[in-house]
Design an enzyme around this catalytic site. Structure first.
Site, PDB file in Angstrom:
ATOM      1  N   GLY A   1       3.661  16.787   1.045  1.00 24.32           N
ATOM      2  CA  GLY A   1       4.256  18.033   0.564  1.00 24.32           C
ATOM      3  C   GLY A   1       3.407  18.811  -0.420  1.00 24.32           C
TER       4      GLY A   1
ATOM      5  N   LYS B   1      -4.968   7.246  11.054  1.00 29.51           N
ATOM      6  CA  LYS B   1      -3.638   6.633  10.868  1.00 29.51           C
ATOM      7  C   LYS B   1      -3.264   5.689  11.997  1.00 29.51           C
ATOM      8  CE  LYS B   1      -1.485  10.644   8.629  1.00 29.51           C
ATOM      9  NZ  LYS B   1      -1.563  10.150   7.265  1.00 29.51           N
TER      10      LYS B   1
ATOM     11  N   ASP C   1      -6.231  16.410   5.703  1.00 30.07           N
ATOM     12  CA  ASP C   1      -5.944  16.169   7.118  1.00 30.07           C
ATOM     13  C   ASP C   1      -6.710  17.191   7.959  1.00 30.07           C
ATOM     14  OD1 ASP C   1      -4.096  14.303   6.288  1.00 30.07           O
ATOM     15  OD2 ASP C   1      -2.377  15.245   7.270  1.00 30.07           O
TER      16      ASP C   1
END
Ligand SMILES: O=C(CO)[C@H](O)[C@H](O)COP(=O)(O)O
Length: 336
Positions: A253, A120, A63
């Site tokens: 995560g 996204k 990201d």
């Protein structure tokens, strides 16, 4: 365009992970305007789109929130970047409605790097997807990290030329997304927490159901497809391949080289890392270390070396603290 995925025979390219079969090698990826492989042109068949995703295997998708971070990711060896205005930890921190990022910001990132750029859209928001396809992103992530736009329907992804990646918590969810046209699957995990526990849970759930399916007779597979609310033909193909019939990454995560290697050992083809890199003390070093960890996921000596002296990891939020609400809520519950 067909409304059912064409499953490419698993004959050709050996998968990097555990010798599982690959679906790639039969489609010829086209080159996009920035040199990155693209499903563009008049094509966009499911075979071309899922074949393109094969090229990401064994890689790390990071990201990034601006062109400078995108260059850091590219230099560290990322196989693609996910362009978004706010990484998931910041979406949690800020609250409110999270939407598609500004196309201008995404274009700046596309101009800055030559690796594929993903972006996204909200679950069900087919117009955000039309916009991202029109600016030429390489992949669209229909993501639970953003606020849902439609709580009943995902996007009909066969209608698009651009390949989509979607999240899952289990095998049924993965096969439903593939049936809608997803060319790549990832675990949902619990994005923005820095806690890998949910990604592990989702990956183990998928693999466990694949192992069950692989041992079933046809009659049992019909019943199992019903139980999973998944199309029979995709379940049967999954059972035959002993893996998902598209590229499958871990996400949500993953924050350390050890997390990334663990997800690979659990059977993923690669990992997404969002908040863990650019919220850490030394993003460039951590990015390189996670790329190395995914390449050498079965070599503890190399994992020890790349885990050394990395600076501070993101602080994170434990998802298992009993009785405590996770700031920003559980994203993985969005879209089934
Ligand atoms: O949505 C994503 C993948 O499609 C994010 O890139 C990923 O899930 C980020 O999660 P985290 O910030 O926990 O690494």
């Amino acid at each position: 365009m067909s409304s059912e995925p064409t499953i490419i025979p698993s004959s050709s390219v050996p998968a990097p992970n555990g010798g599982t079969p690959s679906l790639g090698g039969t489609s010829t990826p086209l080159l996009g305007s920035r040199g990155a492989p693209s499903a563009g042109g008049a094509g966009g068949s499911f075979g071309v789109k899922s074949g393109l995703a094969q090229m990401l295997k064994g890689g790390v998708i990071m990201d990034v929130m601006n062109a400078e971070q995108a260059k850091i990711a590219e230099e560290a060896g990322a196989s693609a970047v996910m362009a978004l205005e706010r990484i998931p930890a910041n979406i949690r921190r800020d609250g409110g409605v999270a939407r598609m990022s500004d196309p201008g910001m995404i274009k700046e990132i596309m101009e800055a790097v030559s690796i594929p750029v993903m972006a996204k859209v909200r679950i069900g928001h087919f117009v955000e997807a039309q916009i991202l396809q029109s600016i030429g992103v390489d992949y669209i992530d229909e993501s639970e990290v953003l606020t849902m736009a439609d709580d009943q329907h995902h996007i009909g992804k066969h209608a698009f030329k651009v390949p989509f990646v979607c999240g899952c918590k289990n095998l049924g969810e993965a096969l439903r997304r593939i049936s809608e046209g997803a060319a790549m699957i990832r675990t949902k995990g619990e994005a923005g927490t820095g806690d890998v526990v949910e990604a592990v849970k989702h990956q183990r759930a998928v693999m466990s159901d694949i192992r069950r399916a692989a041992a079933m007779s046809d009659e049992e597979l019909y019943a199992f497809a019903k139980e999973l609310s998944a199309p029979y033909h995709l379940l049967k193909e999954t059972a035959r391949l002993k893996r998902l019939p598209v590229v499958s990454f871990a996400a949500g995560g993953v924050a350390t080289p050890a997390d990334a290697a663990m997800m690979m050992q659990l059977g993923c083809d690669g990992v997404f890392v969002g908040s863990g890199i650019f919220l850490s003390g030394d993003p460039a070093k951590r990015a390189r270390a996670i790329v190395q960890a995914v390449t050498h996921y079965n070599n503890p000596a190399i994992l020890a070396e790349v885990s050394t002296d990395l600076g501070e990891a993101m602080v994170g939020i434990s998802t298992s603290a009993e009785g405590e609400a996770i700031k920003g809520g559980r994203m993985a519950g969005r879209g089934n």
